[in-house]
Design a protein around this motif. Structure first.
Motif, PDB file in Angstrom:
ATOM      1  N   TYR A 265       0.803  -1.197  -0.136  1.00  0.00           N
ATOM      2  CA  TYR A 265      -0.031   0.007  -0.023  1.00  0.00           C
ATOM      3  C   TYR A 265       0.871   1.283   0.118  1.00  0.00           C
ATOM      4  O   TYR A 265       0.515   2.413   0.114  1.00  0.00           O
ATOM      5  CB  TYR A 265      -1.015  -0.086   1.343  1.00  0.00           C
ATOM      6  N   ASN A 266       1.995   1.226  -0.411  1.00  0.00           N
ATOM      7  CA  ASN A 266       3.081   2.359  -0.534  1.00  0.00           C
ATOM      8  C   ASN A 266       3.052   3.349   0.873  1.00  0.00           C
ATOM      9  O   ASN A 266       2.691   4.665   0.805  1.00  0.00           O
ATOM     10  CB  ASN A 266       2.949   2.977  -1.783  1.00  0.00           C
ATOM     11  N   ILE A 267       3.262   2.656   2.051  1.00  0.00           N
ATOM     12  CA  ILE A 267       3.002   3.321   3.324  1.00  0.00           C
ATOM     13  C   ILE A 267       4.653   3.357   3.728  1.00  0.00           C
ATOM     14  O   ILE A 267       5.047   2.401   4.191  1.00  0.00           O
ATOM     15  CB  ILE A 267       2.079   2.677   4.455  1.00  0.00           C
ATOM     16  N   PRO A 268       4.981   4.734   4.371  1.00  0.00           N
ATOM     17  CA  PRO A 268       6.242   4.680   4.681  1.00  0.00           C
ATOM     18  C   PRO A 268       6.459   4.113   6.065  1.00  0.00           C
ATOM     19  O   PRO A 268       5.477   4.218   6.798  1.00  0.00           O
ATOM     20  CB  PRO A 268       6.516   6.233   4.978  1.00  0.00           C
ATOM     21  N   ILE A 269       7.572   3.614   6.285  1.00  0.00           N
ATOM     22  CA  ILE A 269       7.927   2.989   7.640  1.00  0.00           C
ATOM     23  C   ILE A 269       9.024   3.952   8.351  1.00  0.00           C
ATOM     24  O   ILE A 269       9.896   4.461   7.801  1.00  0.00           O
ATOM     25  CB  ILE A 269       8.760   1.771   7.428  1.00  0.00           C
ATOM     26  N   ILE A 270       8.682   4.304   9.570  1.00  0.00           N
ATOM     27  CA  ILE A 270       9.478   4.869  10.578  1.00  0.00           C
ATOM     28  C   ILE A 270      10.122   3.686  11.491  1.00  0.00           C
ATOM     29  O   ILE A 270       9.194   3.246  12.269  1.00  0.00           O
ATOM     30  CB  ILE A 270       8.566   6.019  11.240  1.00  0.00           C
ATOM     31  N   LEU A 271      11.301   3.826  11.240  1.00  0.00           N
ATOM     32  CA  LEU A 271      11.821   2.435  12.289  1.00  0.00           C
ATOM     33  C   LEU A 271      12.770   3.362  13.411  1.00  0.00           C
ATOM     34  O   LEU A 271      13.300   4.247  13.208  1.00  0.00           O
ATOM     35  CB  LEU A 271      13.011   1.889  11.340  1.00  0.00           C
ATOM     36  N   VAL A 272      12.021   2.891  14.646  1.00  0.00           N
ATOM     37  CA  VAL A 272      12.410   3.471  15.938  1.00  0.00           C
ATOM     38  C   VAL A 272      13.720   2.394  16.504  1.00  0.00           C
ATOM     39  O   VAL A 272      13.315   1.279  16.675  1.00  0.00           O
ATOM     40  CB  VAL A 272      11.268   3.783  16.651  1.00  0.00           C
ATOM     41  N   ARG A 273      14.837   3.050  16.712  1.00  0.00           N
ATOM     42  CA  ARG A 273      15.913   2.062  17.364  1.00  0.00           C
ATOM     43  C   ARG A 273      15.245   1.476  18.512  1.00  0.00           C
ATOM     44  O   ARG A 273      14.617   2.337  19.407  1.00  0.00           O
ATOM     45  CB  ARG A 273      17.120   2.917  17.641  1.00  0.00           C
ATOM     46  N   PRO A 274      15.913   0.238  19.058  1.00  0.00           N
ATOM     47  CA  PRO A 274      15.599  -0.204  20.118  1.00  0.00           C
ATOM     48  C   PRO A 274      16.122   0.740  21.335  1.00  0.00           C
ATOM     49  O   PRO A 274      17.128   1.432  21.252  1.00  0.00           O
ATOM     50  CB  PRO A 274      16.407  -1.587  20.177  1.00  0.00           C
TER      51      PRO A 274
ATOM     52  N   GLU B 147      18.874  -5.579  10.181  1.00  0.00           N
ATOM     53  CA  GLU B 147      19.023  -5.050   8.700  1.00  0.00           C
ATOM     54  C   GLU B 147      17.900  -5.278   7.944  1.00  0.00           C
ATOM     55  O   GLU B 147      17.499  -4.255   7.141  1.00  0.00           O
ATOM     56  CB  GLU B 147      20.269  -5.937   8.154  1.00  0.00           C
ATOM     57  N   ILE B 148      16.856  -6.404   7.913  1.00  0.00           N
ATOM     58  CA  ILE B 148      16.019  -6.465   7.279  1.00  0.00           C
ATOM     59  C   ILE B 148      14.726  -5.216   7.466  1.00  0.00           C
ATOM     60  O   ILE B 148      14.334  -4.823   6.389  1.00  0.00           O
ATOM     61  CB  ILE B 148      15.072  -7.744   7.624  1.00  0.00           C
ATOM     62  N   LEU B 149      14.935  -4.722   8.598  1.00  0.00           N
ATOM     63  CA  LEU B 149      14.076  -3.594   8.908  1.00  0.00           C
ATOM     64  C   LEU B 149      14.561  -2.347   8.319  1.00  0.00           C
ATOM     65  O   LEU B 149      13.833  -1.519   7.935  1.00  0.00           O
ATOM     66  CB  LEU B 149      13.676  -3.429  10.317  1.00  0.00           C
ATOM     67  N   GLU B 150      15.835  -2.076   8.723  1.00  0.00           N
ATOM     68  CA  GLU B 150      16.735  -0.956   8.302  1.00  0.00           C
ATOM     69  C   GLU B 150      16.381  -0.838   6.849  1.00  0.00           C
ATOM     70  O   GLU B 150      16.176   0.390   5.880  1.00  0.00           O
ATOM     71  CB  GLU B 150      18.144  -1.137   8.432  1.00  0.00           C
TER      72      GLU B 150
END
Length: 131
Positions: free
Chosen positions: A86-95, A103-106
Protein backbone atom coordinates in the motif's frame (compact mmCIF):
# COMPACT_ATOMS: atom_id res chain seq x y z
CA UNK A 1 8.85 36.30 17.52
CA UNK A 2 8.11 33.90 14.67
CA UNK A 3 5.56 31.13 14.94
CA UNK A 4 6.24 27.73 13.46
CA UNK A 5 4.05 26.81 10.56
CA UNK A 6 0.91 25.21 12.02
CA UNK A 7 0.34 21.60 11.00
CA UNK A 8 -3.31 20.66 11.55
CA UNK A 9 -2.99 17.26 9.90
CA UNK A 10 -4.01 14.32 12.05
CA UNK A 11 -1.53 11.54 11.30
CA UNK A 12 -3.06 8.07 11.23
CA UNK A 13 -0.41 5.67 12.53
CA UNK A 14 0.11 1.98 13.05
CA UNK A 15 2.53 1.43 15.93
CA UNK A 16 4.00 -2.05 16.34
CA UNK A 17 3.06 -3.69 19.59
CA UNK A 18 2.88 -7.22 20.94
CA UNK A 19 5.25 -8.89 23.36
CA UNK A 20 6.99 -5.90 24.91
CA UNK A 21 9.32 -6.84 27.76
CA UNK A 22 10.70 -3.30 28.20
CA UNK A 23 7.48 -1.26 27.72
CA UNK A 24 8.86 0.38 24.58
CA UNK A 25 5.35 0.86 23.20
CA UNK A 26 4.30 2.75 26.33
CA UNK A 27 7.45 4.87 26.30
CA UNK A 28 7.00 5.63 22.60
CA UNK A 29 3.37 6.71 22.92
CA UNK A 30 4.33 8.89 25.91
CA UNK A 31 6.80 10.67 23.61
CA UNK A 32 4.01 11.31 21.07
CA UNK A 33 1.61 12.51 23.77
CA UNK A 34 4.28 14.90 25.08
CA UNK A 35 4.16 16.80 21.77
CA UNK A 36 0.83 18.52 22.28
CA UNK A 37 1.15 20.34 18.95
CA UNK A 38 1.35 17.03 17.05
CA UNK A 39 -2.00 15.49 16.16
CA UNK A 40 -2.19 11.73 15.70
CA UNK A 41 -4.36 8.70 16.12
CA UNK A 42 -3.57 5.01 16.09
CA UNK A 43 -5.26 2.40 13.93
CA UNK A 44 -5.33 -1.13 15.29
CA UNK A 45 -6.32 -4.39 13.67
CA UNK A 46 -6.81 -7.79 15.28
CA UNK A 47 -4.70 -9.24 12.47
CA UNK A 48 -2.76 -6.87 10.24
CA UNK A 49 -2.19 -9.62 7.68
CA UNK A 50 -5.96 -9.85 7.11
CA UNK A 51 -6.67 -6.12 7.05
CA UNK A 52 -7.30 -5.00 3.49
CA UNK A 53 -7.11 -1.96 1.29
CA UNK A 54 -10.02 -0.21 3.01
CA UNK A 55 -8.06 -0.28 6.29
CA UNK A 56 -4.61 0.55 4.91
CA UNK A 57 -5.60 3.37 2.57
CA UNK A 58 -6.29 5.51 5.65
CA UNK A 59 -2.83 4.93 7.19
CA UNK A 60 -0.19 7.66 6.88
CA UNK A 61 2.80 5.94 8.52
CA UNK A 62 3.78 2.61 10.01
CA UNK A 63 5.95 2.89 13.12
CA UNK A 64 8.12 -0.13 13.84
CA UNK A 65 9.68 -0.30 17.29
CA UNK A 66 12.80 -2.30 16.46
CA UNK A 67 13.21 -3.47 20.04
CA UNK A 68 10.05 -5.56 19.66
CA UNK A 69 11.13 -7.33 16.47
CA UNK A 70 12.71 -10.43 18.01
CA UNK A 71 9.51 -11.44 19.88
CA UNK A 72 7.00 -10.28 17.23
CA UNK A 73 8.44 -11.29 13.85
CA UNK A 74 5.08 -12.31 12.33
CA UNK A 75 3.53 -8.93 13.15
CA UNK A 76 6.53 -7.11 11.68
CA UNK A 77 6.40 -9.23 8.52
CA UNK A 78 2.70 -8.37 8.11
CA UNK A 79 3.43 -4.67 8.51
CA UNK A 80 6.41 -4.77 6.14
CA UNK A 81 4.24 -6.45 3.52
CA UNK A 82 1.45 -3.90 4.03
CA UNK A 83 3.94 -1.05 3.70
CA UNK A 84 5.13 -2.43 0.39
CA UNK A 85 1.65 -3.30 -0.94
CA UNK A 86 0.00 0.00 0.00
CA UNK A 87 3.04 2.29 -0.32
CA UNK A 88 3.05 3.41 3.33
CA UNK A 89 6.33 4.83 4.69
CA UNK A 90 7.95 3.02 7.61
CA UNK A 91 9.48 4.92 10.51
CA UNK A 92 11.91 2.61 12.28
CA UNK A 93 12.59 3.43 15.93
CA UNK A 94 15.87 2.11 17.31
CA UNK A 95 15.65 -0.26 20.29
CA UNK A 96 15.57 1.82 23.46
CA UNK A 97 19.16 2.51 24.54
CA UNK A 98 20.76 0.81 21.51
CA UNK A 99 21.95 1.98 18.10
CA UNK A 100 21.76 -1.19 16.01
CA UNK A 101 18.58 -2.24 14.22
CA UNK A 102 17.82 -5.48 12.37
CA UNK A 103 19.09 -5.19 8.80
CA UNK A 104 15.83 -6.45 7.27
CA UNK A 105 13.98 -3.55 8.94
CA UNK A 106 16.64 -0.97 8.08
CA UNK A 107 16.36 -1.85 4.37
CA UNK A 108 12.61 -1.15 4.33
CA UNK A 109 12.54 2.00 6.45
CA UNK A 110 11.96 5.45 5.01
CA UNK A 111 13.81 6.79 8.04
CA UNK A 112 15.38 5.58 11.29
CA UNK A 113 14.99 7.56 14.48
CA UNK A 114 15.96 7.39 18.14
CA UNK A 115 13.88 8.33 21.16
CA UNK A 116 13.89 12.13 21.06
CA UNK A 117 10.27 13.31 20.83
CA UNK A 118 11.08 16.17 18.44
CA UNK A 119 13.02 13.86 16.12
CA UNK A 120 10.21 11.30 16.17
CA UNK A 121 7.61 13.87 15.19
CA UNK A 122 9.84 15.36 12.49
CA UNK A 123 10.44 11.88 11.08
CA UNK A 124 6.72 11.15 10.94
CA UNK A 125 5.93 14.46 9.27
CA UNK A 126 8.76 14.27 6.76
CA UNK A 127 8.87 10.56 5.88
CA UNK A 128 8.38 9.85 2.23
CA UNK A 129 7.60 6.63 0.46
CA UNK A 130 10.64 4.48 -0.20
CA UNK A 131 8.94 2.37 -2.82
Amino acid sequence: MFEDEKDDKIYNLIISNGIDRNNEYGQFTEKLFSKVDFLWKESISGDFSLAGEEFYKKIDRIILLAGLYKDNKELFESLLKASETYNIPIILVRPYGLEEVPEILEEKAATIVGWNANCIVDSIKNACETM
